[in-house]
Write a protein that holds these residues in place. Structure first.
Motif, PDB file in Angstrom:
ATOM      1  N   LEU A   1       0.812  -1.219   0.000  1.00  0.00           N
ATOM      2  CA  LEU A   1       0.000   0.000   0.000  1.00  0.00           C
ATOM      3  C   LEU A   1       0.846   1.270   0.000  1.00  0.00           C
ATOM      4  O   LEU A   1       0.369   2.336  -0.402  1.00  0.00           O
ATOM      5  CB  LEU A   1      -0.932   0.008   1.213  1.00  0.00           C
ATOM      6  N   SER A   2       2.090   1.177   0.457  1.00  0.00           N
ATOM      7  CA  SER A   2       2.949   2.366   0.510  1.00  0.00           C
ATOM      8  C   SER A   2       3.288   2.900  -0.868  1.00  0.00           C
ATOM      9  O   SER A   2       3.786   4.020  -0.992  1.00  0.00           O
ATOM     10  CB  SER A   2       4.231   2.052   1.280  1.00  0.00           C
ATOM     11  N   PHE A   3       3.044   2.111  -1.928  1.00  0.00           N
ATOM     12  CA  PHE A   3       3.283   2.578  -3.293  1.00  0.00           C
ATOM     13  C   PHE A   3       2.125   3.439  -3.800  1.00  0.00           C
ATOM     14  O   PHE A   3       2.252   4.071  -4.853  1.00  0.00           O
ATOM     15  CB  PHE A   3       3.467   1.385  -4.241  1.00  0.00           C
ATOM     16  N   LEU A   4       1.003   3.480  -3.088  1.00  0.00           N
ATOM     17  CA  LEU A   4      -0.173   4.208  -3.546  1.00  0.00           C
ATOM     18  C   LEU A   4      -0.104   5.678  -3.152  1.00  0.00           C
ATOM     19  O   LEU A   4       0.618   6.069  -2.230  1.00  0.00           O
ATOM     20  CB  LEU A   4      -1.437   3.584  -2.967  1.00  0.00           C
ATOM     21  N   ALA A   5      -0.878   6.497  -3.859  1.00  0.00           N
ATOM     22  CA  ALA A   5      -1.009   7.919  -3.539  1.00  0.00           C
ATOM     23  C   ALA A   5      -2.060   8.087  -2.442  1.00  0.00           C
ATOM     24  O   ALA A   5      -2.896   7.195  -2.232  1.00  0.00           O
ATOM     25  CB  ALA A   5      -1.414   8.703  -4.783  1.00  0.00           C
ATOM     26  N   PRO A   6      -2.065   9.197  -1.701  1.00  0.00           N
ATOM     27  CA  PRO A   6      -3.068   9.410  -0.650  1.00  0.00           C
ATOM     28  C   PRO A   6      -4.509   9.284  -1.138  1.00  0.00           C
ATOM     29  O   PRO A   6      -5.361   8.744  -0.424  1.00  0.00           O
ATOM     30  CB  PRO A   6      -2.757  10.819  -0.155  1.00  0.00           C
ATOM     31  N   SER A   7      -4.804   9.778  -2.335  1.00  0.00           N
ATOM     32  CA  SER A   7      -6.172   9.663  -2.861  1.00  0.00           C
ATOM     33  C   SER A   7      -6.551   8.205  -3.083  1.00  0.00           C
ATOM     34  O   SER A   7      -7.704   7.797  -2.852  1.00  0.00           O
ATOM     35  CB  SER A   7      -6.301  10.447  -4.170  1.00  0.00           C
ATOM     36  N   GLU A   8      -5.608   7.391  -3.523  1.00  0.00           N
ATOM     37  CA  GLU A   8      -5.867   5.969  -3.720  1.00  0.00           C
ATOM     38  C   GLU A   8      -6.033   5.249  -2.383  1.00  0.00           C
ATOM     39  O   GLU A   8      -6.839   4.307  -2.269  1.00  0.00           O
ATOM     40  CB  GLU A   8      -4.732   5.347  -4.526  1.00  0.00           C
ATOM     41  N   ILE A   9      -5.279   5.672  -1.375  1.00  0.00           N
ATOM     42  CA  ILE A   9      -5.435   5.105  -0.037  1.00  0.00           C
ATOM     43  C   ILE A   9      -6.834   5.390   0.501  1.00  0.00           C
ATOM     44  O   ILE A   9      -7.497   4.517   1.087  1.00  0.00           O
ATOM     45  CB  ILE A   9      -4.371   5.663   0.919  1.00  0.00           C
TER      46      ILE A   9
ATOM     47  N   MET B   1       4.880   5.118   3.894  1.00  0.00           N
ATOM     48  CA  MET B   1       4.782   5.978   2.716  1.00  0.00           C
ATOM     49  C   MET B   1       5.815   7.103   2.772  1.00  0.00           C
ATOM     50  O   MET B   1       6.446   7.428   1.754  1.00  0.00           O
ATOM     51  CB  MET B   1       3.364   6.559   2.624  1.00  0.00           C
ATOM     52  N   CYS B   2       5.994   7.703   3.958  1.00  0.00           N
ATOM     53  CA  CYS B   2       7.010   8.749   4.115  1.00  0.00           C
ATOM     54  C   CYS B   2       8.408   8.180   3.898  1.00  0.00           C
ATOM     55  O   CYS B   2       9.253   8.794   3.228  1.00  0.00           O
ATOM     56  CB  CYS B   2       6.916   9.380   5.499  1.00  0.00           C
ATOM     57  N   GLN B   3       8.655   7.010   4.463  1.00  0.00           N
ATOM     58  CA  GLN B   3       9.976   6.401   4.364  1.00  0.00           C
ATOM     59  C   GLN B   3      10.316   6.038   2.923  1.00  0.00           C
ATOM     60  O   GLN B   3      11.441   6.227   2.473  1.00  0.00           O
ATOM     61  CB  GLN B   3      10.041   5.164   5.259  1.00  0.00           C
ATOM     62  N   ARG B   4       9.335   5.517   2.182  1.00  0.00           N
ATOM     63  CA  ARG B   4       9.594   5.122   0.808  1.00  0.00           C
ATOM     64  C   ARG B   4       9.891   6.342  -0.074  1.00  0.00           C
ATOM     65  O   ARG B   4      10.755   6.278  -0.950  1.00  0.00           O
ATOM     66  CB  ARG B   4       8.390   4.354   0.253  1.00  0.00           C
ATOM     67  N   ARG B   5       9.201   7.437   0.155  1.00  0.00           N
ATOM     68  CA  ARG B   5       9.336   8.592  -0.735  1.00  0.00           C
ATOM     69  C   ARG B   5      10.503   9.493  -0.373  1.00  0.00           C
ATOM     70  O   ARG B   5      11.187  10.011  -1.268  1.00  0.00           O
ATOM     71  CB  ARG B   5       8.034   9.387  -0.728  1.00  0.00           C
ATOM     72  N   TRP B   6      10.745   9.685   0.940  1.00  0.00           N
ATOM     73  CA  TRP B   6      11.773  10.649   1.334  1.00  0.00           C
ATOM     74  C   TRP B   6      12.833  10.069   2.269  1.00  0.00           C
ATOM     75  O   TRP B   6      13.687  10.804   2.741  1.00  0.00           O
ATOM     76  CB  TRP B   6      11.123  11.855   2.034  1.00  0.00           C
ATOM     77  N   GLY B   7      12.781   8.777   2.552  1.00  0.00           N
ATOM     78  CA  GLY B   7      13.711   8.191   3.520  1.00  0.00           C
ATOM     79  C   GLY B   7      15.159   8.300   3.126  1.00  0.00           C
ATOM     80  O   GLY B   7      16.043   8.371   3.988  1.00  0.00           O
ATOM     81  N   SER B   8      15.457   8.321   1.830  1.00  0.00           N
ATOM     82  CA  SER B   8      16.847   8.438   1.386  1.00  0.00           C
ATOM     83  C   SER B   8      17.359   9.870   1.412  1.00  0.00           C
ATOM     84  O   SER B   8      18.558  10.102   1.220  1.00  0.00           O
ATOM     85  CB  SER B   8      16.984   7.877  -0.038  1.00  0.00           C
ATOM     86  N   LYS B   9      16.462  10.845   1.664  1.00  0.00           N
ATOM     87  CA  LYS B   9      16.849  12.253   1.617  1.00  0.00           C
ATOM     88  C   LYS B   9      16.843  12.914   2.991  1.00  0.00           C
ATOM     89  O   LYS B   9      17.557  13.883   3.209  1.00  0.00           O
ATOM     90  CB  LYS B   9      15.912  13.010   0.673  1.00  0.00           C
TER      91      LYS B   9
END
Length: 424
Positions: free
Chosen positions: A20-28, A52-60
């Motif tokens: 589910l972490s691959f989905l957008a907030p609207s899809e959630i 979701m936060c970790q997947r999108r910005w965890g490397s930054k």
């Protein structure tokens, strides 16, 4: 049993959250309406929204330092905040006569903006000094501070202080920085409450209208006191509002090889920043930016068609006899380099320098932006761009017999050749 279908809800919860972490907030939100079990899973802030936060910005940036410092900030709120702030990343220039250059980047638990300017040394160094710092408080409120002096913490003087500001987007490519206005109610000489900042209440609006409708009304003295307080408030302001515009295309592409932010050594051996952009009709313009007082076109061309190799003899001779503007080096550093390097290493350096200056393509340019202005000598406005094998380029005009070599300011999202700002 072998043909039995497996439902998504049959997977372990950790796998469901990962998918589910691959989905957008609207899809959630849509998925949460399909069943009570999925609604419960999608509403668990500590698991799904953290993932979701970790997947999108965890490397930054460090997500746990943002959302779990005190355990009071929800990861859903953090996701929405970082999604909004992500548009800040990259280069911006200040509107006005002195177009200050800013660079936004991620920090461990904040987003920061640095002033970017050419270094004072005789090289391609770039200095970064603090300008803006944005984060979240323990309660999840936006906290933004501005450094008017641009000094690191260790060099900030006693008189220097950070200023609380508000940063507001005006579209995706424009934002304004204003000193934060705190709403406070104070009593005037008559004991009535008035608003020092923000929108006035309805009672005060009626009194203001009465004052302008009848200058002899009893409310005249009160309006003068309000104007006096407004002047005192403006006198206490430490920062004037400033507007910034985003520089969208900061790097070259195969279709636009000259596009982006570049730096080059000027005729006086100082470093300058340049922005090269393409228009919708195939033209190219170059503007000098940074701390330079004039944000005006430096050179331009209406037709971006390159002259390919082999070049005519007159073009080869035009480039061969030119002086290449490069950074100066102290004599002792040059002698030290030659004494430490053997012949094999020196030959390798010479080969690299030769490959850097191999011209692949040539483009004709002009130094003035208005073709309608007559010039007696065409050499005063015409010039060339020489693109090299490594993707960089140099430019020069027929009147000065020089070649200014351009290097990129940013590479893979990071500023290159960063040097420490000199201490005052």
């Amino acid at each position: 049993m072998a043909n039995q279908e497996i439902s998504f809800t049959d997977f372990p919860e950790d796998i469901q959250v990962c998918i589910l972490s691959f989905l957008a907030p609207s899809e959630i939100a849509t998925l949460a309406c399909t069943s009570k079990q999925l609604g419960s899973l999608c509403g668990r802030d500590s698991k799904l929204w953290f993932s979701m936060c970790q997947r999108r910005w965890g490397s930054k940036t460090r997500i746990t330092q943002w959302g779990n410092a005190k355990g009071t900030i929800s990861y859903r709120h953090l996701y929405n905040t970082l999604h909004h702030w992500e548009n800040f990343l990259g280069f911006w220039r200040r509107s006005g006569l002195n177009p200050l250059l800013l660079f936004f980047e991620w920090g461990p638990s904040f987003i920061s903006a640095s002033r970017v300017s050419p270094s004072e040394s005789l090289a391609y160094g770039v200095t970064k000094t603090p300008f803006l710092w944005m984060s979240l408080s323990e309660e999840g409120d936006v906290v933004t501070f501005l450094d008017p002096d641009g000094k690191p913490d260790g060099e900030r003087g006693i008189q220097s202080e950070l200023i609380a500001v508000d940063v507001s987007f005006m579209g995706k490519t424009h934002f304004v920085v204003e000193e934060k206005q705190f709403k406070s109610f104070i009593s005037d000489d008559c004991g009535d409450e008035v608003v020092e900042s923000g929108s006035p209440p309805e009672k005060l609006k009626a009194e203001i209208y009465q004052h302008f409708a009848n200058r002899r009304s009893p409310g005249g003295d009160r309006s003068r006191r309000q104007r006096r307080r407004e002047k005192e408030r403006l006198a206490r302001r430490k920062w004037e509002s400033q507007h910034f515009v985003k520089i969208v295309n900061c790097s070259p592409t195969p279709e636009r090889p000259l596009q982006g932010l570049w730096k080059g050594i000027c005729n006086d051996r100082s470093l300058a920043f340049y922005l090269v952009g393409y228009d919708d009709i195939g033209g190219i313009s170059c503007r000098r930016i940074g701390d330079h007082p004039k944000y005006a076109p430096f050179f331009w061309v209406s037709n971006a068609t390159f002259l390919e190799s082999p070049f005519p003899p007159e073009e080869e001779s035009l480039y061969a006899g030119r002086v290449h503007v490069r950074p100066l080096q102290p004599v002792n550093e040059i002698l030290e380099q030659f004494l430490l390097l053997d012949d094999e290493v020196m030959n390798g350096i010479q080969e690299v320098r030769i490959s850097e200056n191999v011209v692949n393509r040539i483009l004709h340019i002009r130094s003035n932006y208005d073709l309608g202005v007559p010039t007696g000598n065409p050499k005063s406005v015409e010039g060339r761009i020489w693109q090299y094998q490594d993707g960089t380029f140099g430019f020069g005009f027929l009147s000065d017999n020089l070649v200014v070599h351009m290097k990129p300011i940013v590479h893979n999202g990071f500023i290159v050749d960063t040097v420490k700002a000199p201490a005052n």
